[in-house]
Design an enzyme around this catalytic site. Structure first.
Site, mmCIF file in Angstrom:
data_model
loop_
_atom_site.group_PDB
_atom_site.id
_atom_site.type_symbol
_atom_site.label_atom_id
_atom_site.label_comp_id
_atom_site.label_asym_id
_atom_site.label_seq_id
_atom_site.Cartn_x
_atom_site.Cartn_y
_atom_site.Cartn_z
ATOM 1 N N SER A 49 0.814 -1.213 0.000
ATOM 2 C CA SER A 49 0.000 0.000 0.000
ATOM 3 C C SER A 49 0.845 1.260 0.000
ATOM 4 C CB SER A 49 -0.930 0.016 1.218
ATOM 5 O OG SER A 49 -1.843 -1.055 1.191
ATOM 6 N N GLY A 228 -4.377 -1.889 -0.739
ATOM 7 C CA GLY A 228 -3.564 -1.586 -1.915
ATOM 8 C C GLY A 228 -3.383 -0.097 -2.101
ATOM 9 N N GLY A 230 -3.012 3.657 -4.382
ATOM 10 C CA GLY A 230 -3.648 4.363 -5.480
ATOM 11 C C GLY A 230 -4.952 5.038 -5.126
ATOM 12 N N CYS A 256 -9.433 -1.768 3.673
ATOM 13 C CA CYS A 256 -8.651 -0.642 3.184
ATOM 14 C C CYS A 256 -9.089 -0.255 1.760
ATOM 15 C CB CYS A 256 -7.160 -0.962 3.273
ATOM 16 S SG CYS A 256 -6.118 0.508 3.268
ATOM 17 N N PHE A 257 -8.263 -0.516 0.735
ATOM 18 C CA PHE A 257 -8.656 -0.224 -0.639
ATOM 19 C C PHE A 257 -9.935 -0.965 -0.987
ATOM 20 C CE2 PHE A 257 -7.638 -0.077 -5.328
ATOM 21 C CZ PHE A 257 -7.646 1.308 -5.424
ATOM 22 N N ASN A 298 -3.448 2.596 7.050
ATOM 23 C CA ASN A 298 -2.571 3.090 5.993
ATOM 24 C C ASN A 298 -3.448 3.478 4.815
ATOM 25 O OD1 ASN A 298 -0.699 3.679 4.075
ATOM 26 N ND2 ASN A 298 0.048 1.594 3.803
ATOM 27 N N GLY A 300 -4.839 7.079 2.364
ATOM 28 C CA GLY A 300 -4.870 8.506 2.063
ATOM 29 C C GLY A 300 -6.170 8.935 1.428
ATOM 30 N N PHE A 301 -7.081 7.965 1.162
ATOM 31 C CA PHE A 301 -8.394 8.242 0.599
ATOM 32 C C PHE A 301 -9.444 7.645 1.527
ATOM 33 C CE2 PHE A 301 -5.464 8.375 -2.909
ATOM 34 C CZ PHE A 301 -5.919 9.411 -3.724
ATOM 35 N N HIS A 353 -6.741 -2.035 8.911
ATOM 36 C CA HIS A 353 -6.082 -3.313 8.663
ATOM 37 C C HIS A 353 -6.312 -4.287 9.811
ATOM 38 C CE1 HIS A 353 -3.391 -2.337 5.132
ATOM 39 N NE2 HIS A 353 -3.891 -1.155 5.444
ATOM 40 N N GLU A 355 -5.705 -7.384 9.829
ATOM 41 C CA GLU A 355 -4.598 -8.348 9.909
ATOM 42 C C GLU A 355 -3.463 -7.791 10.765
ATOM 43 O OE1 GLU A 355 -2.841 -5.498 7.389
ATOM 44 O OE2 GLU A 355 -4.855 -6.307 7.396
#
Length: 402
Positions: A49, A228, A230, A256-257, A298, A300-301, A353, A355
């Site tokens: 990520s 991930g 992006g 997350c993503f 983790n 940023g979006f 996360h 995990e």
């Protein structure tokens, strides 16, 4: 022993820091972000990520335990650059196989040490995440600044295919096989299939480019989307895959993503946080239980809840009724979603996360919740009066975590 070469760090707004080369010498560019964990730097470095990001460690002393062969979350270091204040000169762990500096150097990761990381972190908190360059071959800040401003931005970047596995592989269950899961690798961490395996799940890890036919060929009991890098708004194929899976009623869990793409599949928007959440000490409220978890982040979006809809009210989607299940207690950012059909849970996701490698283990129960979902035990919604009330905070404060 020769002294390290001088190094230069320049942010895209012109703020400049000087230090010494740490790791590989050379030049690198990426998005400057800070991570607040005092431990777990090896897991941070190997988390896909962080692809195309230059990580600033807020803990002043980094590298104490060296690097081992047991804790990496992927096969390589993914950060674009590394910034530390006071690197350890000697590794002190019986598991250490190499120093942090040598690992960075061997993998060509350009870093800088001797930087006032507290001042740099305060600057990023005030101005937001931005592009940055680190160089031990350039001495002119203006010349480096020009190259920083020519480098790529994170907004609009579709990166999952760059970090995903090239070939599908299977992680077998530990003990009796209970379920089979198709996991889309958007930047998956190694601990995720391990935690699934501990619960009797056989995980078929698929490339980010996998189609619905590829998913169905595994005869899955559930679908999982990983973390991930992006911009989720730049991702389309995986969103369409998820929508097709939801139409078929395939149980879904995303992290997350995978949470952001779940939001998009449901018709919600996403937006970029000012400087994001990164670290292993973020407080999150699980609105379905009223419990507060300390969690590893983790991102940023984030998912944008529709304007005008209270955060504790559901929204109708083509696949059922969506609700916010988790909230960040620092800033009110949406940290989890649930989808219900006929008032039964059919899919869910979290922004953080569970995990937790590295990090606290408060959220491990989410893997058990996924098992319940696949086993047909998706819980009914608790009565509204039993759910914790939440005062909605303005999205203008998104990213202002403590």
């Amino acid at each position: 022993m020769s002294l390290p070469a001088p190094a230069l760090l320049v942010l895209e707004d012109g703020r400049t820091f000087r230090g010494e080369a740490y790791g590989a010498e050379g030049e690198t560019f990426g998005e400057a972000v800070f991570a607040t964990g005092m431990t777990g730097y090896q897991e941070t470095l190997t988390d896909p990520s962080y692809h195309r990001q230059v990580v600033v460690m807020t803990a002043p002393h980094v590298g104490n335990t060296g690097m081992n062969d047991e804790d990496p979350e992927s096969s390589r270091i993914w950060v674009a650059g590394y910034v530390v204040r006071d690197p350890a000169r000697v590794s002190s762990s019986w598991r250490s196989r190499r120093s942090l500096a040598s690992a960075l150097s061997e993998q060509g990761v350009v870093g800088i040490s001797g930087v006032d990381t507290r001042a740099l972190t305060r600057h990023l908190r005030e101005r937001g995440a931005m592009r940055v360059g680190i160089s031990s071959v350039e001495t002119d800040p203006d010349a480096l600044l020009a190259r920083v401003r020519e480098s790529g931005e994170m907004t609009g970047a579709d990166l999952s295919a760059e970090v995903s596995t090239a070939e599908a592989y299977v992680v077998p269950s530990a003990g009796e096989l209970r379920f089979r899961v198709a996991a889309l690798d958007l930047g998956i961490k190694a601990n995720t299939p391990r935690m699934l395996a501990e619960r009797g799940i056989e995980t078929h890890v698929l490339p980010a480019t996998a189609t619905l036919d590829d998913v169905l060929a595994t005869t899955p009991d559930g679908l999982f989307f990983s973390n991930g890098p992006g911009d989720p708004a730049a991702t389309t194929a995986q969103v369409e895959l998820l929508r097709a899976a939801l139409e078929r009623g395939l149980p879904y869990f995303g992290i997350c993503f995978g949470n952001q793409l779940f939001g998009r599949a449901l018709g919600l928007g996403t937006y970029k946080l000012v400087y994001g959440h990164r670290g292993i000490n973020q407080p999150v409220l699980d609105r379905t239980t009223g419990k507060v978890e300390v969690t590893a982040h983790n991102h940023g979006f984030a998912v944008a809840w529709p304007d005008g809809v209270p955060i504790d009210e559901p929204v109708s989607t083509p696949y059922g009724e969506a609700t916010v299940s988790h909230l960040c207690l620092n800033d009110g950012v949406v940290e989890g979603l649930e989808l219900r059909r006929d008032d039964r849970l059919v899919a869910f996701s979290v922004q953080y996360h569970p995990e937790a490698a590295a990090g606290p283990h408060d959220a491990a129960y989410l893997f058990d919740r996924f098992c319940d979902l696949m086993g047909g035990l998706g819980s009914a919604r608790p009565p509204k009066e039993a759910r914790p009330s939440v005062v909605e905070r303005s999205r203008d404060h998104a990213g202002e975590d403590a």
